[in-house]
Design a protein around this motif. Sequence first.
Motif, mmCIF file in Angstrom:
data_model
loop_
_atom_site.group_PDB
_atom_site.id
_atom_site.type_symbol
_atom_site.label_atom_id
_atom_site.label_comp_id
_atom_site.label_asym_id
_atom_site.label_seq_id
_atom_site.Cartn_x
_atom_site.Cartn_y
_atom_site.Cartn_z
ATOM 1 N N ALA A 124 60.173 34.517 30.294
ATOM 2 C CA ALA A 124 59.431 33.328 30.706
ATOM 3 C C ALA A 124 58.957 33.455 32.148
ATOM 4 O O ALA A 124 57.810 33.096 32.477
ATOM 5 C CB ALA A 124 60.313 32.091 30.540
ATOM 6 N N ALA A 125 59.825 33.972 33.028
ATOM 7 C CA ALA A 125 59.432 34.155 34.422
ATOM 8 C C ALA A 125 58.305 35.179 34.548
ATOM 9 O O ALA A 125 57.404 35.027 35.388
ATOM 10 C CB ALA A 125 60.638 34.598 35.247
ATOM 11 N N ALA A 126 58.327 36.217 33.717
ATOM 12 C CA ALA A 126 57.256 37.218 33.746
ATOM 13 C C ALA A 126 55.925 36.602 33.330
ATOM 14 O O ALA A 126 54.879 36.891 33.934
ATOM 15 C CB ALA A 126 57.610 38.397 32.846
ATOM 16 N N MET A 127 55.949 35.759 32.330
ATOM 17 C CA MET A 127 54.718 35.111 31.886
ATOM 18 C C MET A 127 54.159 34.186 32.967
ATOM 19 O O MET A 127 52.951 34.182 33.235
ATOM 20 C CB MET A 127 54.976 34.346 30.590
ATOM 21 N N VAL A 128 55.034 33.442 33.598
ATOM 22 C CA VAL A 128 54.585 32.545 34.668
ATOM 23 C C VAL A 128 54.106 33.351 35.875
ATOM 24 O O VAL A 128 53.062 33.052 36.477
ATOM 25 C CB VAL A 128 55.718 31.580 35.060
ATOM 26 N N GLY A 129 54.869 34.400 36.229
ATOM 27 C CA GLY A 129 54.483 35.233 37.365
ATOM 28 C C GLY A 129 53.153 35.926 37.164
ATOM 29 O O GLY A 129 52.410 36.155 38.131
ATOM 30 N N ALA A 130 52.826 36.279 35.919
ATOM 31 C CA ALA A 130 51.533 36.897 35.640
ATOM 32 C C ALA A 130 50.411 35.873 35.598
ATOM 33 O O ALA A 130 49.277 36.162 35.999
ATOM 34 C CB ALA A 130 51.604 37.662 34.320
ATOM 35 N N ALA A 131 50.705 34.690 35.122
ATOM 36 C CA ALA A 131 49.659 33.688 34.937
ATOM 37 C C ALA A 131 49.142 33.141 36.264
ATOM 38 O O ALA A 131 47.930 32.917 36.419
ATOM 39 C CB ALA A 131 50.181 32.548 34.066
ATOM 40 N N ILE A 132 50.035 32.941 37.223
ATOM 41 C CA ILE A 132 49.628 32.275 38.467
ATOM 42 C C ILE A 132 48.566 33.069 39.227
ATOM 43 O O ILE A 132 47.494 32.530 39.575
ATOM 44 C CB ILE A 132 50.860 31.990 39.338
ATOM 45 N N PRO A 133 48.753 34.368 39.552
ATOM 46 C CA PRO A 133 47.688 35.093 40.270
ATOM 47 C C PRO A 133 46.382 35.182 39.482
ATOM 48 O O PRO A 133 45.298 35.100 40.072
ATOM 49 C CB PRO A 133 48.300 36.485 40.494
ATOM 50 N N ILE A 134 46.485 35.354 38.156
ATOM 51 C CA ILE A 134 45.260 35.457 37.358
ATOM 52 C C ILE A 134 44.499 34.139 37.362
ATOM 53 O O ILE A 134 43.261 34.111 37.492
ATOM 54 C CB ILE A 134 45.609 35.900 35.924
ATOM 55 N N LEU A 135 45.197 33.018 37.243
ATOM 56 C CA LEU A 135 44.541 31.714 37.267
ATOM 57 C C LEU A 135 43.926 31.438 38.641
ATOM 58 O O LEU A 135 42.829 30.854 38.730
ATOM 59 C CB LEU A 135 45.534 30.619 36.898
ATOM 60 N N ILE A 136 44.608 31.848 39.701
ATOM 61 C CA ILE A 136 44.043 31.667 41.050
ATOM 62 C C ILE A 136 42.755 32.468 41.190
ATOM 63 O O ILE A 136 41.744 31.984 41.719
ATOM 64 C CB ILE A 136 45.074 32.083 42.111
ATOM 65 N N TYR A 137 42.749 33.718 40.698
ATOM 66 C CA TYR A 137 41.545 34.542 40.797
ATOM 67 C C TYR A 137 40.416 33.944 39.957
ATOM 68 O O TYR A 137 39.250 33.901 40.403
ATOM 69 C CB TYR A 137 41.844 35.964 40.329
ATOM 70 N N MET A 138 40.717 33.471 38.749
ATOM 71 C CA MET A 138 39.688 32.894 37.899
ATOM 72 C C MET A 138 39.105 31.631 38.529
ATOM 73 O O MET A 138 37.901 31.357 38.396
ATOM 74 C CB MET A 138 40.260 32.601 36.515
ATOM 75 N N SER A 139 39.929 30.867 39.226
ATOM 76 C CA SER A 139 39.417 29.691 39.942
ATOM 77 C C SER A 139 38.494 30.114 41.076
ATOM 78 O O SER A 139 37.456 29.475 41.320
ATOM 79 C CB SER A 139 40.589 28.875 40.486
ATOM 80 N N TRP A 140 38.860 31.176 41.777
ATOM 81 C CA TRP A 140 37.995 31.716 42.834
ATOM 82 C C TRP A 140 36.667 32.201 42.232
ATOM 83 O O TRP A 140 35.587 31.921 42.778
ATOM 84 C CB TRP A 140 38.729 32.855 43.531
ATOM 85 N N PHE A 141 36.739 32.899 41.115
ATOM 86 C CA PHE A 141 35.531 33.388 40.448
ATOM 87 C C PHE A 141 34.658 32.214 40.008
ATOM 88 O O PHE A 141 33.418 32.257 40.136
ATOM 89 C CB PHE A 141 35.930 34.245 39.246
ATOM 90 N N ASP A 142 35.284 31.151 39.514
ATOM 91 C CA ASP A 142 34.533 29.976 39.070
ATOM 92 C C ASP A 142 33.837 29.292 40.236
ATOM 93 O O ASP A 142 32.699 28.818 40.110
ATOM 94 C CB ASP A 142 35.483 29.011 38.360
ATOM 95 N N SER A 143 34.488 29.245 41.390
ATOM 96 C CA SER A 143 33.882 28.594 42.557
ATOM 97 C C SER A 143 32.673 29.361 43.085
ATOM 98 O O SER A 143 31.788 28.766 43.704
ATOM 99 C CB SER A 143 34.922 28.451 43.673
#
Length: 473
Positions: free
Chosen positions: A175-194
């Motif tokens: 579970a920690a691995a899934m959360v740890g992977a999701a956070i940086p990817i979601l931050i980058y996708m938000s940057w890409f969206d902006s």
Amino acid sequence: MIGYPSPLWFGDSTTYLQGALSFEPSRLRPSGYSVFLWLLKPFESFTVTLSVQHAIGVLTGVLVYLLVWRGLRAGWPRWWSWVPGVIATALTVPVLYDAYQIELEHMLMSDGLFTFLLLAAVTVVLWRRRMSWWMGALAGVLMAFATLVRSTGLPLLLVVLLCMLIRRVGWRAIAAAMVGAAIPILIYMSWFDSVHGRFALTNTDKVWLYGRTVDFADCSIIKPRPEVAPFCRDGLPRNPEVAPALGALWGGNSGFSTLPDGLYDPQANKLAGEFAMAAITKQPGDYLKVIWRDTVRCFEWERANYPSRGIVDLYEFPVGASLSNWQALHAYPYGGSTADARVVEPQAAWVRDYQDRYFVRGPYLGAFMAVGLLGVLLRIRRLGGEVLLPLGTGLALLVIPAATADFDYRYILPALPFAVMAAGLTLARTPKPTIAPPEPVSLVKATTPKPKPNPNQEQPLKILSRRPSPSRR
């Protein structure tokens, strides 16, 4: 570094540098490597950048050594304690001294950083059988960073999570691995969206898949819509010296030339994806054939001129040095005077001579993979044990490009450390548990002598009970 003081260039290098100078995500590919270059930009020196990349290559070899040595030492007798170190050292040599790996580290490309991040994540997963939650989170973060450097890391994240589940590392770690992977990817996708107005990693994820399918697509079978029909290659002359995907994406008669913004047009990814999915669903057998063909190419003895002679030449240390106007436009703002294209002889000649002789040929890579496969089969009751993760990762690194993009010799090199590691861990032996020897048992029953009564010692008063006589009942 002495023979080639300036970096070597590839077609993607200017895109990475442009992203480092403007600090904006690229529409073509994830910009994790551009962020890496941006972090080194304050030094204004390609010498520093190349030194760091070569140091990352050395650390990759160190991680291979540590995992193989640590996996082997537990099962060897104490008087053979030197054997694991010898085996680990020998298996590290292909990773550290492959000439094409060294050349790739000297290029402004993301492959070396991607390989290190992926190997670091695998190292964390294999370090202990039962992982704590923070180790799972660290593995997830490293996998996310690898994904942001190269999009191939995204399907590899599923491979790592699956192997963690098979190894039963614990649900908290997964579970920690899934959360740890999701956070940086979601931050980058938000940057890409902006910046680009789309919540995604890139705008061209389906474009590369289209390049894969043009190798076999038959529009008489696919029957695409009129909007998609310009992407058909039927009837167009093919250059036998250029791979179909290369011509379809970058050639003068590319279907993307009909769009206003070409490959960067907002409709390009959608239309290319529709064509690719139609080709895969209606010609699945042909799709599997090209995947098999390009996977087998990884194990050939000679290096062919694929996808083109010009690209293959870029993987060789050059005799001279030059800098195009487009490259100079990005190189000098980043590296100053260190951007000057230079080659120093005779050291450069020594490097070229070394590259002609010392590199891992395809059959050797296949031998490492075969030994790793044997290790998985020997541990079939444990579902492959510790060999499954490096072997699965190495195999995925060979198959994923063949399935989603095209074959390129550059894509083989990241698989080598994992193939070597899988072969080394195959030799690991499970230590036998130490059981204390049983205590000796005598066959003669031991008897304790009764103490003799002491006449001078006062004896306890014995109270005797008599049964009552019948007459007194």
